[in-house]
Design a protein around this motif. Structure first.
Motif, PDB file in Angstrom:
ATOM      1  N   ARG A  88      38.054  37.398  33.762  1.00 56.80           N
ATOM      2  CA  ARG A  88      36.918  36.477  33.637  1.00 56.80           C
ATOM      3  C   ARG A  88      37.381  35.119  33.106  1.00 56.80           C
ATOM      4  NH1 ARG A  88      31.584  38.898  33.537  1.00 56.80           N
ATOM      5  NH2 ARG A  88      31.779  41.123  33.838  1.00 56.80           N
ATOM      6  N   ASP A  91      40.856  31.208  36.163  1.00 54.17           N
ATOM      7  CA  ASP A  91      40.139  30.385  37.123  1.00 54.17           C
ATOM      8  C   ASP A  91      40.347  30.993  38.509  1.00 54.17           C
ATOM      9  OD1 ASP A  91      38.697  28.302  38.190  1.00 54.17           O
ATOM     10  OD2 ASP A  91      40.476  27.059  38.482  1.00 54.17           O
ATOM     11  N   TYR A  93      38.184  32.248  42.328  1.00 57.84           N
ATOM     12  CA  TYR A  93      36.986  31.997  43.105  1.00 57.84           C
ATOM     13  C   TYR A  93      36.991  32.894  44.337  1.00 57.84           C
ATOM     14  CZ  TYR A  93      40.299  29.107  45.672  1.00 57.84           C
ATOM     15  OH  TYR A  93      41.406  28.669  46.364  1.00 57.84           O
ATOM     16  N   LEU A 128      28.990  39.343  42.097  1.00 61.09           N
ATOM     17  CA  LEU A 128      29.332  38.027  42.655  1.00 61.09           C
ATOM     18  C   LEU A 128      28.564  36.887  41.993  1.00 61.09           C
ATOM     19  CD1 LEU A 128      29.540  38.895  46.452  1.00 61.09           C
ATOM     20  CD2 LEU A 128      31.415  38.605  44.824  1.00 61.09           C
ATOM     21  N   VAL A 131      30.324  33.625  39.666  1.00 60.98           N
ATOM     22  CA  VAL A 131      31.678  33.399  40.165  1.00 60.98           C
ATOM     23  C   VAL A 131      31.639  32.165  41.060  1.00 60.98           C
ATOM     24  CG1 VAL A 131      33.556  34.390  41.539  1.00 60.98           C
ATOM     25  CG2 VAL A 131      32.168  35.870  40.096  1.00 60.98           C
ATOM     26  N   ASP A 132      32.704  31.385  41.007  1.00 67.10           N
ATOM     27  CA  ASP A 132      32.821  30.187  41.838  1.00 67.10           C
ATOM     28  C   ASP A 132      33.025  30.602  43.294  1.00 67.10           C
ATOM     29  OD1 ASP A 132      33.043  27.546  42.542  1.00 67.10           O
ATOM     30  OD2 ASP A 132      35.149  27.374  41.937  1.00 67.10           O
ATOM     31  N   HIS A 133      32.186  30.065  44.213  1.00 67.90           N
ATOM     32  CA  HIS A 133      32.298  30.356  45.649  1.00 67.90           C
ATOM     33  C   HIS A 133      32.683  29.070  46.360  1.00 67.90           C
ATOM     34  CE1 HIS A 133      30.349  34.370  45.644  1.00 67.90           C
ATOM     35  NE2 HIS A 133      29.772  33.897  44.537  1.00 67.90           N
TER      36      HIS A 133
END
Length: 168
Positions: A88, A91, A93, A128, A131-133
């Motif tokens: 977590r 970094d 994605y 999901l 979380v960065d997408h």
């Protein structure tokens, strides 16, 4: 006459001695039978005690093994929690790639944000969320890339594109 009295008395003493001896033998026989059955009972109880102690020792060893397994599982769970927290903190994605790279196509990129208007049943799964997408679109032109984005990420879908740009 005295001799007859003495002989009678001796015969009486001899008879009393024989009766005492018979009584003693009877008592001794009863005691032996009683002792024999008690010895058999003691032997049976001793065998049962040995079996119970053996069973208890096996159970004690199994309990020790189970405790060791539980300790290993607690350690594994603890390590998984540490790994999860590290993941977590990193970094990373989720990359949504549309199209295949080729020499006649260019790459377009965009960030994907959760949509405010989502159709019921199309929400992002809990894993999901947060979380960065990012989106990577391979297309012949910018217009073709925008059409693919609109097709794959509709307005009422769970993710909406932002920051559309050429290149990664």
């Amino acid at each position: 006459m005295l001799i007859q009295i003495l002989m009678g008395f001796s015969a009486l003493l001899l008879l009393a001695a024989i009766l005492l001896w018979l009584w003693r033998q009877t008592v001794e026989l009863r005691l032996r039978k009683s002792l024999g059955s008690s010895t058999d009972k003691m032997r049976a109880v001793s065998n049962e005690k040995t079996q119970v102690l053996s069973f208890l020792e096996q159970q004690r060893m199994a309990l020790g093994s189970k405790r060791a397994d539980a300790a290993k599982m607690r350690m594994a769970i603890s390590q998984l929690r540490v790994d999860n927290n590290e993941m977590r903190a990193r970094d990373f994605y989720v990359l949504h790639q549309i199209g295949e790279p080729s020499k006649d196509k260019e790459e377009y990129a965009c960030n994907l944000m959760p949509s405010a208007t989502v159709e019921p049943g199309r929400e992002l799964p809990p894993a999901l969320r947060g979380v960065d997408h990012r989106g990577s679109i391979w297309a012949e032109s910018e217009a073709a890339a925008r059409r693919q984005i609109e097709m794959h990420f509709p307005e009422k879908g769970p993710l909406r594109p932002t920051g559309f740009r050429r290149g990664a």
